[in-house]
Design a protein around this motif. Structure first.
Motif, mmCIF file in Angstrom:
data_model
loop_
_atom_site.group_PDB
_atom_site.id
_atom_site.type_symbol
_atom_site.label_atom_id
_atom_site.label_comp_id
_atom_site.label_asym_id
_atom_site.label_seq_id
_atom_site.Cartn_x
_atom_site.Cartn_y
_atom_site.Cartn_z
ATOM 1 N N LEU A 120 0.731 -1.192 0.079
ATOM 2 C CA LEU A 120 -0.109 -0.167 0.072
ATOM 3 C C LEU A 120 0.838 1.374 0.231
ATOM 4 C CD1 LEU A 120 -2.816 1.311 0.352
ATOM 5 C CD2 LEU A 120 -2.618 1.089 2.562
ATOM 6 N N VAL A 121 0.866 2.081 -1.134
ATOM 7 C CA VAL A 121 1.818 3.116 -1.224
ATOM 8 C C VAL A 121 1.011 4.487 -1.176
ATOM 9 C CG1 VAL A 121 3.373 1.927 -2.297
ATOM 10 C CG2 VAL A 121 1.745 2.814 -3.633
ATOM 11 N N ALA A 122 -0.250 4.611 -1.146
ATOM 12 C CA ALA A 122 -0.977 5.631 -1.317
ATOM 13 C C ALA A 122 -2.648 5.404 -0.757
ATOM 14 C CB ALA A 122 -0.910 6.413 -2.592
ATOM 15 N N GLY A 123 -3.068 6.253 -0.418
ATOM 16 C CA GLY A 123 -4.486 6.293 0.242
ATOM 17 C C GLY A 123 -5.080 7.406 1.009
ATOM 18 N N ARG A 124 -6.369 7.593 1.002
ATOM 19 C CA ARG A 124 -7.010 8.759 1.711
ATOM 20 C C ARG A 124 -8.270 8.396 2.273
ATOM 21 N NH1 ARG A 124 -7.643 14.268 -1.249
ATOM 22 N NH2 ARG A 124 -9.646 13.666 -1.670
ATOM 23 N N ALA A 125 -8.600 8.743 3.262
ATOM 24 C CA ALA A 125 -9.991 8.372 3.969
ATOM 25 C C ALA A 125 -10.663 9.861 3.939
ATOM 26 C CB ALA A 125 -9.848 7.644 5.176
ATOM 27 N N HIS A 126 -12.060 9.729 3.802
ATOM 28 C CA HIS A 126 -12.634 10.902 3.909
ATOM 29 C C HIS A 126 -13.302 11.000 5.541
ATOM 30 C CE1 HIS A 126 -16.284 13.604 3.937
ATOM 31 N NE2 HIS A 126 -15.872 13.924 2.479
ATOM 32 N N THR A 127 -13.363 12.258 6.079
ATOM 33 C CA THR A 127 -13.262 12.338 7.422
ATOM 34 C C THR A 127 -14.757 11.831 8.005
ATOM 35 O OG1 THR A 127 -11.745 14.294 7.424
ATOM 36 C CG2 THR A 127 -12.999 14.090 9.333
ATOM 37 N N LYS A 128 -15.674 12.112 7.178
ATOM 38 C CA LYS A 128 -17.310 11.788 7.786
ATOM 39 C C LYS A 128 -17.700 10.658 7.095
ATOM 40 C CE LYS A 128 -19.717 13.922 9.616
ATOM 41 N NZ LYS A 128 -20.169 13.609 11.110
ATOM 42 N N HIS A 129 -17.605 10.517 5.683
ATOM 43 C CA HIS A 129 -18.372 9.361 5.038
ATOM 44 C C HIS A 129 -17.713 7.926 4.916
ATOM 45 C CE1 HIS A 129 -21.454 12.412 4.739
ATOM 46 N NE2 HIS A 129 -20.311 13.274 4.191
ATOM 47 N N THR A 130 -16.519 7.977 5.144
ATOM 48 C CA THR A 130 -15.401 6.712 5.036
ATOM 49 C C THR A 130 -15.966 5.662 5.898
ATOM 50 O OG1 THR A 130 -13.795 7.787 3.812
ATOM 51 C CG2 THR A 130 -13.350 5.506 4.557
ATOM 52 N N GLU A 131 -16.447 4.327 5.454
ATOM 53 C CA GLU A 131 -16.750 3.265 6.318
ATOM 54 C C GLU A 131 -15.841 2.069 5.878
ATOM 55 O OE1 GLU A 131 -19.040 3.287 8.372
ATOM 56 O OE2 GLU A 131 -20.136 5.288 7.967
ATOM 57 N N GLY A 132 -15.614 1.081 6.775
ATOM 58 C CA GLY A 132 -14.895 0.086 6.541
ATOM 59 C C GLY A 132 -15.224 -0.541 5.259
ATOM 60 N N GLY A 133 -16.477 -0.720 5.017
ATOM 61 C CA GLY A 133 -17.075 -1.557 3.727
ATOM 62 C C GLY A 133 -16.329 -0.897 2.552
ATOM 63 N N ASP A 134 -16.335 0.395 2.545
ATOM 64 C CA ASP A 134 -15.655 1.370 1.406
ATOM 65 C C ASP A 134 -14.483 0.752 1.170
ATOM 66 O OD1 ASP A 134 -18.033 2.640 1.684
ATOM 67 O OD2 ASP A 134 -17.365 4.324 2.630
ATOM 68 N N PHE A 135 -13.385 0.585 2.235
ATOM 69 C CA PHE A 135 -11.992 0.229 2.032
ATOM 70 C C PHE A 135 -11.944 -1.134 1.543
ATOM 71 C CE2 PHE A 135 -10.460 3.805 4.250
ATOM 72 C CZ PHE A 135 -9.409 4.065 3.558
ATOM 73 N N ARG A 136 -13.034 -1.940 1.834
ATOM 74 C CA ARG A 136 -12.872 -3.339 1.436
ATOM 75 C C ARG A 136 -12.985 -3.454 -0.049
ATOM 76 N NH1 ARG A 136 -17.043 -5.003 3.957
ATOM 77 N NH2 ARG A 136 -15.961 -6.236 5.784
ATOM 78 N N GLN A 137 -14.089 -2.807 -0.609
ATOM 79 C CA GLN A 137 -14.321 -2.696 -2.028
ATOM 80 C C GLN A 137 -13.187 -2.140 -2.748
ATOM 81 O OE1 GLN A 137 -16.503 -3.997 -3.950
ATOM 82 N NE2 GLN A 137 -17.139 -5.225 -2.198
ATOM 83 N N ALA A 138 -12.519 -1.001 -2.252
ATOM 84 C CA ALA A 138 -11.554 -0.246 -2.808
ATOM 85 C C ALA A 138 -10.207 -1.047 -2.889
ATOM 86 C CB ALA A 138 -11.147 1.103 -2.118
ATOM 87 N N THR A 139 -9.888 -1.830 -1.902
ATOM 88 C CA THR A 139 -8.774 -2.755 -1.787
ATOM 89 C C THR A 139 -9.000 -3.714 -2.954
ATOM 90 O OG1 THR A 139 -8.618 -2.401 0.286
ATOM 91 C CG2 THR A 139 -7.571 -4.243 -0.432
ATOM 92 N N TYR A 140 -10.047 -4.463 -2.959
ATOM 93 C CA TYR A 140 -10.486 -5.556 -4.037
ATOM 94 C C TYR A 140 -10.171 -4.850 -5.396
ATOM 95 C CZ TYR A 140 -12.298 -8.287 -0.231
ATOM 96 O OH TYR A 140 -12.704 -8.824 1.361
ATOM 97 N N ARG A 141 -10.664 -3.783 -5.633
ATOM 98 C CA ARG A 141 -10.595 -3.492 -7.084
ATOM 99 C C ARG A 141 -9.339 -2.837 -7.326
ATOM 100 N NH1 ARG A 141 -16.167 -2.367 -9.004
ATOM 101 N NH2 ARG A 141 -17.731 -3.080 -7.363
ATOM 102 N N ALA A 142 -8.929 -2.118 -6.344
ATOM 103 C CA ALA A 142 -7.469 -1.593 -6.759
ATOM 104 C C ALA A 142 -6.439 -2.955 -7.170
ATOM 105 C CB ALA A 142 -6.973 -0.842 -5.471
#
Length: 458
Positions: A55-77
């Motif tokens: 993992l070399v780059a990433g950013r989370a939204h302060t309000k709207h980022t959820e754990g499930g968002d990172f799951r999908q983002a990880t698989y697709r990336a």
């Protein structure tokens, strides 16, 4: 970033992101999602191996980022990286040991070469020759029968699985499998972006044009990349602050009505209201904190608002329990706060996020001596806490327990005191220590004689 590894290494996962760009909790979550499933390649849909994924780059939204968002983002990336990489197809190999008469040595070596195998230098004696090496399972699986036939039962062979190596005929294998990675619905490579409150799908080969972060492969200057990231985060933070400030005005009356239905009419505090000081952001935050601290020392009712899931995943005990059973972790936190309320006598409101519960109407239940709130659909715990602090803080002393930086900034502006998850943990432990000390200070008689009891009763 995907990097090849030596044969037999398997998959290796690592993170090379600064905690200033992406907090450690989110980085660990990404690595967890990488490890939790078997990832498929794009050539034949077979599992990938012998690769280092960083993992070399990433950013989370302060309000709207959820754990499930990172799951999908990880698989697709990961899938997009495989689509762009030069993948190599592997196949299983045998490690063989063949013993034959010396006159059959040439025949065996020719057969091994025909089977796309590799043969080590033969070990010869007067009576036999021993040959060792590696060959693909697909070509050598039936060779034992052929060896027994032409050696007239005198040849011997032993085969041992030797892991994976480069496929000897990848074109034929891929043609036979006819795997299309673009139509694999279980392993999509396309990304989902959000704009104006709606999501839209972007094909994997067009993602670069929509990315919020620059690719590290296009960045020649690390300082420029760091400045870009910091600027984007500041802009996003300022945008969220403006949105939250605008939302309070329209929702204040609704929250006041809910609060009065739950707790009864709001009694005006007799203490003189403190006038706000208009100053720059840093000075205003410091002044608000001082006022909140002063309010806590004044007599009157006090409220403690607790961001439930924020605390659960910040305390090690609850975090480990949540990995096994999230309901048990919630119940444990509720019991801890019940004990704390009994010691301090303040009103405790524990808020759990039901933002993604379809059809959720929101509910509040009385659990022993505390109130537990489950927010309604499309409402986060952060929003509820911020609104409650805004309303209740006008008339009562309010403390908010959360490690969410944006919520802390908002409630500071409402002259409320803020505790991080760690500070709440220390406060709970202090309360427990005080209770133990009070109990231990009581003298306990070593004996219990009838005469002592009668004397005390007189």
């Amino acid at each position: 970033m995907l990097e090849p590894q030596p044969r037999g290494t398997g998959l290796v996962f690592d993170s090379d992101v600064s905690m200033d760009d992406l907090s450690l909790n989110w980085q660990r979550l990404v690595l967890t999602h990488l490890k939790e499933r078997q990832h498929r390649g794009v050539l034949t849909g077979s599992p990938i191996t012998d690769m280092k994924i960083t993992l070399v780059a990433g950013r989370a939204h302060t309000k709207h980022t959820e754990g499930g968002d990172f799951r999908q983002a990880t698989y697709r990336a990961l899938r997009q990286g495989l689509m762009q990489a030069q993948s190599v197809l592997l196949e299983p190999y045998y490690s063989f040991r063949i013993v034959v008469a010396p006159e059959l040595t040439g025949r065996v070596m020719t057969d091994v070469q025909r089977m796309e195998g590799r043969c080590d230098p033969p070990q010869q004696t007067m009576e036999q020759t021993i040959l060792t090496g590696k060959a693909p399972v697909s070509t050598m699986r039936n060779y034992a029968r052929e060896l027994l036939s032409y050696s007239k039962g005198k040849g011997r062979i032993s085969l041992v699985a030797a892991g994976y190596d480069i496929c000897h005929d990848p074109e034929t294998v891929m043609e036979k499998r006819a795997y299309d990675p673009g139509h694999d619905l279980r392993n999509p490579a396309d990304s989902v972006f959000c704009e104006h409150g709606a999501g839209f799908v972007v094909p994997w080969d067009e993602v670069k044009e929509h990315m919020h972060l620059p690719s590290i492969f296009d960045t020649n200057n690390d300082e420029d990349y760091t400045a870009f990231t910091a600027q984007q985060i500041r802009r996003e933070q300022e945008k969220q602050n403006r949105m939250e400030a605008a939302r309070y005005g329209s929702e204040e009356e609704e929250l006041a009505a809910i609060f009065e239905r739950t707790y009864g009419p709001v009694k005006q505090r007799l203490l003189q209201q403190t006038k706000k000081v208009i100053s720059p952001v840093q000075s205003e935050a410091a002044e608000a904190w001082k006022k909140a601290k002063k309010k806590q020392t004044e007599p009157g009712e006090s409220y403690l608002l607790v961001d439930g899931y924020n605390i659960v995943f910040a305390w090690e005990e609850l975090k480990e329990l949540a990995q096994v059973n999230i309901d048990a972790a919630r119940g444990r936190l509720m019991d801890i706060l019940c004990d704390y309320q009994g010691s301090k006598g303040c009103h405790v409101i524990l808020v759990f996020d039901a933002y993604k519960v379809r059809g959720g109407i929101g509910q509040m239940q009385h659990y022993h001596n505390i109130d537990v709130v489950y927010t309604k659909e499309a409402e986060t715990a952060d929003q509820y806490i911020a609104k409650a602090a805004h309303t209740i803080g006008k008339n009562y002393n309010v403390t908010v327990a959360t490690s969410d930086g944006l919520v802390q900034l908002i409630v500071w502006g409402q002259e409320c005191l803020v505790w991080s998850a760690g500070e709440l943990f220390e406060e709970v432990n202090r309360s427990k220590t005080q209770i133990r000390e009070q109990y231990l200070e009581k003298p306990v008689s070593a004996t219990n004689r009838m005469a002592d009891v009668l004397q005390n009763s007189e």
